[in-house]
Write a protein that holds these residues in place. Structure first.
Motif, PDB file in Angstrom:
ATOM      1  N   SER A  91     -20.947 -30.583  -5.718  1.00 60.03           N
ATOM      2  CA  SER A  91     -19.514 -30.346  -5.516  1.00 60.03           C
ATOM      3  C   SER A  91     -19.091 -30.896  -4.163  1.00 60.03           C
ATOM      4  O   SER A  91     -19.920 -31.244  -3.329  1.00 60.03           O
ATOM      5  CB  SER A  91     -19.184 -28.846  -5.574  1.00 60.03           C
ATOM      6  N   THR A 149     -17.544 -28.961  -2.080  1.00 57.65           N
ATOM      7  CA  THR A 149     -17.906 -27.836  -1.207  1.00 57.65           C
ATOM      8  C   THR A 149     -19.334 -28.036  -0.686  1.00 57.65           C
ATOM      9  O   THR A 149     -19.594 -27.888   0.518  1.00 57.65           O
ATOM     10  CB  THR A 149     -17.815 -26.514  -2.005  1.00 57.65           C
ATOM     11  N   MET A 151     -19.628 -30.712   1.937  1.00 59.56           N
ATOM     12  CA  MET A 151     -19.232 -30.229   3.270  1.00 59.56           C
ATOM     13  C   MET A 151     -20.270 -29.280   3.859  1.00 59.56           C
ATOM     14  O   MET A 151     -20.495 -29.266   5.068  1.00 59.56           O
ATOM     15  CB  MET A 151     -17.844 -29.589   3.213  1.00 59.56           C
ATOM     16  N   THR A 174      -4.944 -25.634   3.148  1.00 59.80           N
ATOM     17  CA  THR A 174      -6.005 -26.351   2.438  1.00 59.80           C
ATOM     18  C   THR A 174      -6.735 -25.396   1.521  1.00 59.80           C
ATOM     19  O   THR A 174      -6.467 -24.185   1.518  1.00 59.80           O
ATOM     20  CB  THR A 174      -7.005 -27.013   3.404  1.00 59.80           C
ATOM     21  N   THR A 225     -12.760 -25.925   2.684  1.00 58.89           N
ATOM     22  CA  THR A 225     -12.671 -26.680   3.938  1.00 58.89           C
ATOM     23  C   THR A 225     -13.140 -25.816   5.109  1.00 58.89           C
ATOM     24  O   THR A 225     -13.759 -26.315   6.050  1.00 58.89           O
ATOM     25  CB  THR A 225     -11.219 -27.146   4.186  1.00 58.89           C
ATOM     26  N   VAL A 280      -7.760 -32.958   6.241  1.00 61.56           N
ATOM     27  CA  VAL A 280      -7.666 -33.010   4.769  1.00 61.56           C
ATOM     28  C   VAL A 280      -6.498 -33.941   4.445  1.00 61.56           C
ATOM     29  O   VAL A 280      -5.391 -33.717   4.925  1.00 61.56           O
ATOM     30  CB  VAL A 280      -7.367 -31.601   4.196  1.00 61.56           C
ATOM     31  N   HIS A 340     -14.238 -32.566  -9.282  1.00 63.02           N
ATOM     32  CA  HIS A 340     -13.811 -31.420 -10.084  1.00 63.02           C
ATOM     33  C   HIS A 340     -12.795 -31.890 -11.116  1.00 63.02           C
ATOM     34  O   HIS A 340     -12.107 -32.886 -10.910  1.00 63.02           O
ATOM     35  CB  HIS A 340     -13.181 -30.367  -9.154  1.00 63.02           C
ATOM     36  N   LYS A 363      -9.362 -33.363 -10.256  1.00 63.17           N
ATOM     37  CA  LYS A 363      -9.208 -34.495  -9.339  1.00 63.17           C
ATOM     38  C   LYS A 363      -8.997 -35.815 -10.106  1.00 63.17           C
ATOM     39  O   LYS A 363      -9.184 -35.870 -11.311  1.00 63.17           O
ATOM     40  CB  LYS A 363     -10.436 -34.574  -8.409  1.00 63.17           C
TER      41      LYS A 363
HETATM   42  C1  LIG Z   1     -10.880 -29.482  -4.864  1.00 65.41           C
HETATM   43  C2  LIG Z   1     -10.983 -29.324  -3.393  1.00 65.41           C
HETATM   44  C3  LIG Z   1     -12.163 -28.888  -2.769  1.00 65.41           C
HETATM   45  C4  LIG Z   1     -13.346 -28.358  -3.526  1.00 65.41           C
HETATM   46  O1  LIG Z   1     -13.893 -29.228  -4.416  1.00 65.41           O
HETATM   47  P1  LIG Z   1     -15.170 -28.787  -5.287  1.00 65.41           P
HETATM   48  O2  LIG Z   1     -15.694 -30.077  -5.793  1.00 65.41           O
HETATM   49  O3  LIG Z   1     -14.621 -27.898  -6.382  1.00 65.41           O
HETATM   50  O4  LIG Z   1     -16.105 -28.066  -4.406  1.00 65.41           O
HETATM   51  C5  LIG Z   1     -12.228 -28.885  -1.399  1.00 65.41           C
HETATM   52  N1  LIG Z   1     -11.183 -29.264  -0.647  1.00 65.41           N
HETATM   53  C6  LIG Z   1     -10.018 -29.666  -1.209  1.00 65.41           C
HETATM   54  C7  LIG Z   1      -8.902 -30.103  -0.313  1.00 65.41           C
HETATM   55  C8  LIG Z   1      -9.876 -29.691  -2.590  1.00 65.41           C
HETATM   56  O5  LIG Z   1      -8.712 -30.050  -3.133  1.00 65.41           O
END
Ligand SMILES: *Cc1c(COP(=O)(O)O)cnc(C)c1O
Length: 376
Positions: A55, A57, A60, A81, A85, A127, A179, A182
Motif C-alpha cells: 500500500s 501507507t 511511507m 490529508t 500521511t 501531499v 488503491h 486512485k
Molecule cells: C489513498 C491515500 C493514501 C493511502 O493509500 P493506501 O494505498 O490505501 O495506503 C495516503 N495518502 C493519500 C493522500 C491518499 O489519498
C-alpha cells in the motif's frame, strides 16, 4: 440512473495478465509482473528505483524506517490529508506537526513551514492534493536550508508534474497508491519511489522482512539471512499482473480523466460563479494528474443540501478529509480548533463529484445538469 462516486475500471489486459500470472505459478512477490511494473515506473517517471508495496501507507512506513525516525522527532504534514500521511510516521514514535494548506490549491502552505520547524524537525511530507503539485521549489529550498528531509505523499499525483518535472521525483522518497479509488489501481497496493540511490539496498532489505533476499535472488550473496529490521511490504505478483494491465493503459486513463475534468470545469463555470461556488485552481506551472474534481460550496449547510439533492437523483457526491489536527489522535498531539483555519474552513465546504475513467458522457451530462439545477 445511479452514478457512483467511483467505479472499478478494467481497461486493458488486466484479466489476461492475471491468467498469465497463474500460469507462471508465481503468486508471491517480485515475479515477472512486478519487474515489469518496476521498469515501467522507473522509465516513465525517471526515478532511480521503484518498489511495489502492499500500500501507499506501507511505502511511507518504509520511508520512516529508512530515515531512522526516532521517538520525539517531528514530521510536518498538512492537516488536510488522509490519516496515513501522519500515521505512517507516528508509528515510529515521531510526532506529527500539522501545517495549514493554501486556500487556492489546498496544498501544504509553504509560507507556514518555516515557523513550524524546530531543532527536532526531521521531515516534511507534502501531499499533491487532487494531483496538483505543491510549491516544490520553495519547500525544497526551506528543507535544504534547515537540513530536513522531504518525502512526497504522491497518492494523488502519479503522472502529474511541477515545472515540467514528474511529481514523485522531488523528495528523497515518494509514495504511490494503487488503491481502488486512485487513477491506476489493483485494489490495494502502492509503491515506494527512491530518488537517492544510497537508500536502494536498505529499502530492498526493509521491504523483505529485514533480509537480504533480493540480493540473494540476484546472485550477489550465496545465502540470505536477517540483516536489519524490516517488515513484509512486498506485493503479490497476482496483483502486480492486474496493475501492469492498468499501467500499460496509463495514457488512455490520463487522457480520459483529463477530458472528464475539463468538461466539469467548463460546463460548471457559469453556474459556479453565479452561485458563489469556487472551482479548483491549477497554477500555470502545474500539469495536474486529473485525480479528482471538487467544488467549494459557500457553507457547510449548503454542502449538506447539495449532497442530499444529488443523492435523491442517484448521484453520489462525497466530502473529503476531516482536519487531522482535530481528530482524536490529532488532539493527543496538541491539535486544537483554530490551528489550521484554512483546513477547518475548506474541510466543511468541499465536495467531490463522481469521477472515474469509465464514466460515460451520458453519466457526466446527468451529473452536470443535476449540479446546475442546484441553487445555493
Ligand atoms: C489513498 C491515500 C493514501 C493511502 O493509500 P493506501 O494505498 O490505501 O495506503 C495516503 N495518502 C493519500 C493522500 C491518499 O489519498
Amino acid at each position: 440512473m445511479t452514478i457512483p462516486f467511483n467505479r472499478l475500471q478494467m481497461l486493458g489486459n488486466e484479466a489476461r495478465y492475471i491468467e498469465q500470472a497463474l500460469a507462471n505459478s508465481h503468486l508471491m512477490g517480485d515475479g515477472g509482473f512486478t519487474r515489469k511494473c518496476h521498469a515501467l515506473l522507473e522509465e516513465s517517471l525517471g526515478v532511480k528505483r521503484a518498489l511495489l508495496t502492499t500500500s501507499c501507507t506501507h511505502a511511507m512506513e518504509m520511508a520512516g524506517l529508512l530515515l531512522d525516525l526516532q521517538p520525539g522527532d517531528e514530521v510536518i504534514v498538512p492537516s488536510f490529508t488522509f490519516v496515513s500521511t501522519a500515521n505512517a510516521f507516528a508509528l515510529r514514535g515521531a510526532r506529527p506537526v500539522f501545517a495549514d494548506v493554501r486556500p487556492d490549491t489546498l496544498n501544504l502552505d509553504e509560507n507556514k513551514l518555516e515557523s513550524l520547524i524546530t531543532e527536532r524537525t526531521r521531515l516534511i511530507v507534502p501531499v499533491h492534493y487532487a494531483g496538483v503539485g505543491c510549491e516544490m521549489d520553495a519547500i525544497l529550498d526551506i528543507a535544504q536550508r534547515r537540513g530536513v528531509a522531504v518525502v512526497e505523499d504522491n497518492a494523488h499525483g502519479l503522472f502529474g508534474s511541477y515545472r515540467g518535472r514528474p511529481l514523485g521525483t522531488f523528495g528523497v522518497f515518494s509514495s504511490l497508491s494503487f488503491h481502488e479509488t486512485k487513477n491506476v489501481s489493483c485494489g490495494e497496493g502502492g509503491a515506494l519511489l527512491i530518488n537517492d540511490e544510497r537508500h536502494t539496498e536498505r529499502a530492498e532489505i526493509i521491504r523483505e522482512k529485514g533480509t537480504n533476499r533480493s540480493r540473494f535472488f540476484r546472485g550477489m550473496v550465496d545465502k540470505y539471512t536477517w540483516v536489519d529490521i524490516g517488515s513484509s511490504y512486498v506485493m503479490s505478483d497476482l496483483l502486480a499482473a492486474f496493475l501492469y494491465g492498468q499501467l500499460c493503459e496509463r495514457e488512455r486513463i490520463q487522457t480520459r480523466r483529463r477530458e472528464i475534468w475539463d468538461t466539469y470545469h467548463r460546463e460548471l463555470a457559469g453556474w459556479a460563479s453565479a452561485q458563489g461556488v469556487v472551482q479548483p485552481h491549477v497554477p500555470a506551472h502545474c500539469d495536474h494528474a486529473s485525480h479528482l474534481y471538487y467544488l467549494l460550496m459557500p457553507s457547510l449547510d449548503v454542502r449538506t443540501r447539495f449532497i442530499q439533492q444529488l443523492r435523491q437523483q442517484g448521484i453520489n457526491a462525497v466530502f473529503h478529509y476531516l482536519p487531522l489536527h482535530l481528530s482524536d489522535m490529532g488532539r493527543k498531539y496538541g491539535g486544537k480548533a483554530g490551528d489550521c483555519p484554512v483546513t477547518e474552513d475548506v474541510s466543511d465546504r468541499l465536495v467531490r463529484l463522481p469521477f472515474f475513467s469509465t464514466m460515460t458522457e451520458a453519466e457526466q451530462a446527468t451529473v452536470v445538469s443535476a449540479v446546475r439545477d442546484f441553487r445555493c
